[in-house]
Design an enzyme around this catalytic site. Structure first.
Site, PDB file in Angstrom:
ATOM      1  CE  LYS A  71      -4.220  -1.778   2.126  1.00 45.92           C
ATOM      2  NZ  LYS A  71      -5.201  -1.617   3.222  1.00 45.92           N
ATOM      3  N   GLY A 130      -4.731  -1.207  17.575  1.00 43.69           N
ATOM      4  CA  GLY A 130      -4.015  -1.605  16.372  1.00 43.69           C
ATOM      5  C   GLY A 130      -3.203  -0.443  15.833  1.00 43.69           C
ATOM      6  CB  SER A 131      -0.079   0.468  15.404  1.00 42.53           C
ATOM      7  OG  SER A 131       0.656  -0.758  15.489  1.00 42.53           O
ATOM      8  N   GLY A 132      -1.507  -0.895  12.372  1.00 45.20           N
ATOM      9  CA  GLY A 132      -1.114  -1.227  11.007  1.00 45.20           C
ATOM     10  C   GLY A 132      -1.717  -0.299   9.973  1.00 45.20           C
ATOM     11  N   GLY A 133      -1.693  -0.750   8.716  1.00 44.02           N
ATOM     12  CA  GLY A 133      -2.170   0.088   7.622  1.00 44.02           C
ATOM     13  C   GLY A 133      -3.638   0.448   7.729  1.00 44.02           C
ATOM     14  CG  MET A 134      -8.192  -1.331   8.355  1.00 44.69           C
ATOM     15  SD  MET A 134      -8.757  -0.652   6.772  1.00 44.69           S
ATOM     16  CE  MET A 134     -10.476  -0.303   7.171  1.00 44.69           C
TER      17      MET A 134
END
Length: 276
Positions: A71, A130-134
């Site tokens: 991404k 959470g801390s990812g792309g989403m």
């Protein structure tokens, strides 16, 4: 109108992912059939991202859905970032207009739309786990929708701190029930089917009971343990199935410039979700 057989004028759309799934192919192809469009959709993976993006341009592939881990890496390979992608420096959709590759982020757009549809007051305090792309798409959508009081919970200190600092929120490594939140958002794999934590709750039941709304971006299963617990507590919910359908619909419209009816979208979503 019946869909034409595949021929030289058929437009190809595709997806690029480290681990291709079936949802996009089933959703898009179902709508092509329903609207009689001369399109076909196929998922791919790659170990050579520059060559894959070059192929989109060189072969006239109309559009491409982009999943992790591509991404952000694809940004340097395309021509223009549209506002939904530039808002979070992340692309999940490429549209090819006669060799000009434009990047969009329909995850971000879907979350913005859902926050508006569910009419959540912007004064609502939130926790995003959470801390990812989403997570980036969700946190940016919350900020840009006017939410100003929030907390990022992430065990990855570097990613969590960076995400919180980028969008003006606080970070903690673990969730604390003392932080009273009206909106709980899970953007981790907790509750995902076939995952290590498929039966776990992303938030304690005490926090669920105290919340106003619960949002889980996990789409499979559509009823995650978190969503089931929230419904049992009588809380309004936003599901990952809503997100994945809305973002895929936006991709469909970008590729085809056609707007299916709500009934057609519902039928395509049911077909796609049933296939994994």
């Amino acid at each position: 109108m019946k869909k034409p057989p595949i021929g030289r004028d058929t437009k190809l759309c595709m997806s690029l992912s480290a681990r291709p799934g079936n949802f996009g192919s089933r959703f898009q192809n179902h709508l092509y059939e329903a609207l009689g469009l001369d399109y076909v959709y196929k998922s791919f993976t790659t170990t050579d991202l520059p060559a894959a993006i070059g192929g989109i341009r060189a072969l006239g592939i109309r559009g491409c859905a982009i999943s992790m881990p591509f991404k952000e890496a694809c940004i340097a390979l395309i021509d223009e970032l549209m506002p939904s992608a530039s808002a979070i420096d992340s692309v999940n959709t490429i549209v090819n207009d006669d060799g000009l590759l434009r990047g969009y982020n329909t995850d971000y757009a879907a979350v913005v739309q859902l926050l508006e549809t569910h009419a959540l007051p912007t004064r609502t305090r939130f926790v995003v786990r959470g801390s990812g792309g989403m997570a980036k798409a969700v946190v940016a959508a919350l900020r840009d929708s006017g939410f100003g009081d929030g907390l990022i919970v992430a065990r990855n200190a570097a990613a969590g701190c960076k995400l919180a600092a980028t969008y003006g929120f606080d970070w903690r490594p673990e969730f604390d029930v003392a932080f009273k939140a009206g909106l709980l958002v899970n953007v981790t794999p907790i509750g995902m089917v076939e995952g290590a934590d498929s039966e776990a709750l992303a938030f304690p039941r005490e926090a669920i009971e105290a919340a106003h709304t619960v949002f889980d971006v996990v789409a499979r299963p559509p009823e995650t343990p978190l969503i089931r617990a929230a419904r049992a507590a009588g809380k309004p919910v936003i599901t990952g199935a809503e997100v994945i359908v809305l973002q895929a619909l936006e991709q469909f419209v970008l590729y085809t410039q056609r707007q299916p009816t709500p009934a057609q979208v519902q039928a395509a979503a049911a077909f796609a979700l049933a296939g994994g």
